[in-house]
Design an enzyme around this catalytic site. Structure first.
Site, PDB file in Angstrom:
ATOM      1  N   GLY A  20       6.155  28.627 -22.133  1.00  0.00           N
ATOM      2  CA  GLY A  20       7.672  28.542 -21.183  1.00  0.00           C
ATOM      3  C   GLY A  20       8.254  29.562 -20.650  1.00  0.00           C
ATOM      4  O   GLY A  20       9.479  29.440 -20.529  1.00  0.00           O
ATOM      5  N   ASN A  22       7.936  30.578 -17.679  1.00  0.00           N
ATOM      6  CA  ASN A  22       8.393  30.222 -16.291  1.00  0.00           C
ATOM      7  C   ASN A  22       9.696  29.088 -16.503  1.00  0.00           C
ATOM      8  O   ASN A  22      10.452  29.304 -15.758  1.00  0.00           O
ATOM      9  CB  ASN A  22       7.491  29.388 -15.496  1.00  0.00           C
ATOM     10  CG  ASN A  22       6.556  30.287 -14.715  1.00  0.00           C
ATOM     11  OD1 ASN A  22       6.771  30.752 -13.765  1.00  0.00           O
ATOM     12  ND2 ASN A  22       5.159  30.337 -15.323  1.00  0.00           N
ATOM     13  N   ARG A  73      -5.925   8.605 -20.935  1.00  0.00           N
ATOM     14  CA  ARG A  73      -5.173   9.084 -19.878  1.00  0.00           C
ATOM     15  C   ARG A  73      -3.894   8.153 -19.213  1.00  0.00           C
ATOM     16  O   ARG A  73      -2.993   8.587 -19.202  1.00  0.00           O
ATOM     17  CB  ARG A  73      -5.859   9.744 -19.021  1.00  0.00           C
ATOM     18  CG  ARG A  73      -5.512  11.096 -18.520  1.00  0.00           C
ATOM     19  CD  ARG A  73      -6.314  11.521 -17.293  1.00  0.00           C
ATOM     20  NE  ARG A  73      -7.612  12.388 -17.974  1.00  0.00           N
ATOM     21  CZ  ARG A  73      -7.510  13.809 -18.418  1.00  0.00           C
ATOM     22  NH1 ARG A  73      -6.202  14.053 -18.483  1.00  0.00           N
ATOM     23  NH2 ARG A  73      -8.496  14.249 -19.101  1.00  0.00           N
ATOM     24  N   MET A  98      -0.357  21.608 -18.789  1.00  0.00           N
ATOM     25  CA  MET A  98      -1.829  21.837 -18.855  1.00  0.00           C
ATOM     26  C   MET A  98      -2.238  20.371 -19.263  1.00  0.00           C
ATOM     27  O   MET A  98      -3.567  20.230 -19.746  1.00  0.00           O
ATOM     28  CB  MET A  98      -2.327  22.444 -19.898  1.00  0.00           C
ATOM     29  CG  MET A  98      -1.696  24.062 -19.693  1.00  0.00           C
ATOM     30  SD  MET A  98      -1.782  24.637 -18.021  1.00  0.00           S
ATOM     31  CE  MET A  98      -3.453  25.431 -18.233  1.00  0.00           C
ATOM     32  N   ILE A 100      -4.336  16.780 -17.065  1.00  0.00           N
ATOM     33  CA  ILE A 100      -4.633  16.016 -15.903  1.00  0.00           C
ATOM     34  C   ILE A 100      -3.909  14.915 -15.750  1.00  0.00           C
ATOM     35  O   ILE A 100      -3.884  14.179 -16.515  1.00  0.00           O
ATOM     36  CB  ILE A 100      -6.260  16.040 -15.606  1.00  0.00           C
ATOM     37  CG1 ILE A 100      -6.730  17.717 -15.547  1.00  0.00           C
ATOM     38  CG2 ILE A 100      -6.564  15.204 -14.511  1.00  0.00           C
ATOM     39  CD1 ILE A 100      -8.473  17.593 -15.761  1.00  0.00           C
ATOM     40  N   ASN A 115       4.222  22.147  -8.766  1.00  0.00           N
ATOM     41  CA  ASN A 115       3.209  22.653  -9.737  1.00  0.00           C
ATOM     42  C   ASN A 115       3.171  24.272  -9.220  1.00  0.00           C
ATOM     43  O   ASN A 115       3.358  24.484  -8.139  1.00  0.00           O
ATOM     44  CB  ASN A 115       1.820  22.098  -9.827  1.00  0.00           C
ATOM     45  CG  ASN A 115       1.039  22.668 -10.924  1.00  0.00           C
ATOM     46  OD1 ASN A 115       1.500  23.009 -12.277  1.00  0.00           O
ATOM     47  ND2 ASN A 115      -0.120  23.093 -10.766  1.00  0.00           N
ATOM     48  N   HIS A 117       0.458  27.503  -9.852  1.00  0.00           N
ATOM     49  CA  HIS A 117      -0.920  27.401 -10.344  1.00  0.00           C
ATOM     50  C   HIS A 117      -1.488  29.051 -10.089  1.00  0.00           C
ATOM     51  O   HIS A 117      -1.070  29.388  -8.893  1.00  0.00           O
ATOM     52  CB  HIS A 117      -1.978  26.620  -9.474  1.00  0.00           C
ATOM     53  CG  HIS A 117      -3.179  26.895  -9.760  1.00  0.00           C
ATOM     54  ND1 HIS A 117      -3.884  26.131 -11.035  1.00  0.00           N
ATOM     55  CD2 HIS A 117      -4.336  27.522  -9.393  1.00  0.00           C
ATOM     56  CE1 HIS A 117      -5.072  26.493 -11.233  1.00  0.00           C
ATOM     57  NE2 HIS A 117      -5.514  27.156 -10.003  1.00  0.00           N
ATOM     58  N   SER A 144       0.216  30.349  -6.570  1.00  0.00           N
ATOM     59  CA  SER A 144       0.679  29.409  -5.482  1.00  0.00           C
ATOM     60  C   SER A 144       1.614  28.415  -6.169  1.00  0.00           C
ATOM     61  O   SER A 144       1.636  28.011  -7.224  1.00  0.00           O
ATOM     62  CB  SER A 144      -0.414  28.619  -4.841  1.00  0.00           C
ATOM     63  OG  SER A 144      -1.615  29.449  -4.400  1.00  0.00           O
ATOM     64  N   THR A 149      -0.618  16.428  -5.769  1.00  0.00           N
ATOM     65  CA  THR A 149      -1.199  15.198  -4.976  1.00  0.00           C
ATOM     66  C   THR A 149      -2.434  14.842  -5.909  1.00  0.00           C
ATOM     67  O   THR A 149      -2.732  15.560  -6.733  1.00  0.00           O
ATOM     68  CB  THR A 149      -1.651  15.541  -3.369  1.00  0.00           C
ATOM     69  OG1 THR A 149      -2.511  16.741  -3.654  1.00  0.00           O
ATOM     70  CG2 THR A 149      -0.419  15.860  -2.551  1.00  0.00           C
ATOM     71  N   ASP A 153      -4.863  20.523  -8.529  1.00  0.00           N
ATOM     72  CA  ASP A 153      -4.582  21.767  -8.188  1.00  0.00           C
ATOM     73  C   ASP A 153      -4.927  21.822  -6.276  1.00  0.00           C
ATOM     74  O   ASP A 153      -5.186  22.995  -5.638  1.00  0.00           O
ATOM     75  CB  ASP A 153      -5.208  22.940  -8.551  1.00  0.00           C
ATOM     76  CG  ASP A 153      -4.882  23.118 -10.136  1.00  0.00           C
ATOM     77  OD1 ASP A 153      -3.793  22.827 -10.099  1.00  0.00           O
ATOM     78  OD2 ASP A 153      -5.677  23.409 -10.949  1.00  0.00           O
ATOM     79  N   GLN A 181       5.474  37.640 -10.502  1.00  0.00           N
ATOM     80  CA  GLN A 181       5.579  37.255  -9.261  1.00  0.00           C
ATOM     81  C   GLN A 181       6.011  35.627  -9.648  1.00  0.00           C
ATOM     82  O   GLN A 181       6.663  35.059  -8.807  1.00  0.00           O
ATOM     83  CB  GLN A 181       4.140  37.000  -8.418  1.00  0.00           C
ATOM     84  CG  GLN A 181       3.744  38.307  -8.091  1.00  0.00           C
ATOM     85  CD  GLN A 181       4.494  39.155  -7.380  1.00  0.00           C
ATOM     86  OE1 GLN A 181       5.067  38.619  -6.225  1.00  0.00           O
ATOM     87  NE2 GLN A 181       4.868  40.456  -7.599  1.00  0.00           N
TER      88      GLN A 181
HETATM   89  C1  GAR Z   1       1.545  30.164 -15.820  1.00  0.00           C
HETATM   90  O1  GAR Z   1       0.838  31.402 -15.589  1.00  0.00           O
HETATM   91  C2  GAR Z   1       1.100  29.011 -14.632  1.00  0.00           C
HETATM   92  O2  GAR Z   1       0.940  29.415 -13.403  1.00  0.00           O
HETATM   93  C3  GAR Z   1       0.072  28.325 -15.606  1.00  0.00           C
HETATM   94  O3  GAR Z   1       0.312  28.429 -17.054  1.00  0.00           O
HETATM   95  C4  GAR Z   1       0.862  29.582 -17.237  1.00  0.00           C
HETATM   96  C5  GAR Z   1       2.365  29.088 -17.977  1.00  0.00           C
HETATM   97  O4  GAR Z   1       2.879  30.182 -18.559  1.00  0.00           O
HETATM   98  N1  GAR Z   1      -0.450  26.967 -15.118  1.00  0.00           N
HETATM   99  C6  GAR Z   1      -1.645  26.586 -14.835  1.00  0.00           C
HETATM  100  O5  GAR Z   1      -2.384  27.233 -15.092  1.00  0.00           O
HETATM  101  C7  GAR Z   1      -1.544  25.193 -14.240  1.00  0.00           C
HETATM  102  N2  GAR Z   1      -2.917  24.794 -13.608  1.00  0.00           N
HETATM  103  P1  GAR Z   1       4.466  29.839 -19.021  1.00  0.00           P
HETATM  104  O6  GAR Z   1       4.283  28.476 -20.274  1.00  0.00           O
HETATM  105  O7  GAR Z   1       4.679  31.035 -19.870  1.00  0.00           O
HETATM  106  O8  GAR Z   1       5.250  29.471 -18.087  1.00  0.00           O
END
Ligand code: GAR
Length: 221
Positions: A20, A22, A73, A98, A100, A115, A117, A144, A149, A153, A181
């Site tokens: 977490g 982000n 799912r 993480m 789908i 999202n 990625h 990105s 959708t 990704d 970034q």
């Molecule tokens: C991030 O780098 C994000 O881009 C990636 O998971 C990480 C989460 O880090 N997401 C994916 O790969 C989605 N396909 P965080 O839990 O420290 O924010």
């Protein structure tokens, strides 16, 4: 599109699976910039996700919808949707979530789910992007933010930030520079959404009411 205000902030739900960082960057940015954005809940499919602690420390309600508790799912997504919708979010932010998601789930939130990625989409959809970039010998890597959708990704890109790949890079060193970034561009996109500047029309991202241009999509400091 409505413009969020202090009296009527943008309601957001954040979905996580892991550490977490982000989420933390988003929480910090909203506070520092005093943005009219309210994270109403942080939801994780993983009960041990460290991001849940971050949310609690920030005074944000948390929910766990553990995918292991569901037979399929579809059932998991139905349960997740029921929990999300209790909070009536205008925007759903996937921040290291993480799982789908089923097409039905994605369609329900189309245009209001984003999202992040770690690749320059459409390259390297899926997992292990840093390793794959190194194996391919790419000179550029990046991250990105896109509308979600049904294609994994594959949704329309809102913004991308690039970094050069160095000779001595490892998946770990790339991940660290990509994270830097991410912490800039993801909060920015959420701010744009709150300002009513971002929309999804069919498969096109509108920025300030017009189709976003390639140069607007490239983030530069
Ligand atoms: C991030 O780098 C994000 O881009 C990636 O998971 C990480 C989460 O880090 N997401 C994916 O790969 C989605 N396909 P965080 O839990 O420290 O924010």
């Amino acid at each position: 599109m409505r413009v969020a205000s202090t009296d009527n902030p943008l309601s957001v739900v954040v979905l996580i699976s892991g550490s977490g960082t982000n989420l933390q960057a988003i929480i910090d940015y909203i506070r520092e910039q005093e943005l009219p954005i309210e994270i109403r809940a942080v939801i994780s499919n993983n009960p041990d996700a460290y991001g849940l602690k971050r949310a609690t420390e920030a005074g944000i309600p948390i929910e766990v919808v553990n995918h292991r508790d569901y037979q399929s799912r579809e059932y998991f997504d139905q349960a997740l949707r029921a929990v999300i919708d209790q909070y009536k979010p205008e925007l759903i932010v996937l921040a290291g979530f993480m799982r789908i998601l089923t097409d039905d789930f994605v369609r329900h939130y189309q245009g209001r789910m984003i999202n992040i990625h770690p690749s320059l989409l459409p390259r390297y959809q899926g997992l292990n992007t840093h390793q794959r970039v190194l194996e391919a010998g790419d000179e550029q890597h990046g991250v990105s933010v896109h509308f979600v959708t049904p294609e994994l990704d594959g949704g329309p890109v809102i913004i991308q930030a690039s970094i050069p790949v160095r000779k001595d890079d490892t998946p770990q060193s790339l991940a660290e520079r990509i994270h830097e970034q991410e912490y800039i561009i993801y909060p920015l996109v959420i701010q744009w959404f709150a300002e009513g500047r971002l929309q999804l029309r069919d498969d096109t991202v509108l920025f300030n009411g017009k189709p976003i241009t390639d140069s607007q999509r490239q983030f530069r400091v």
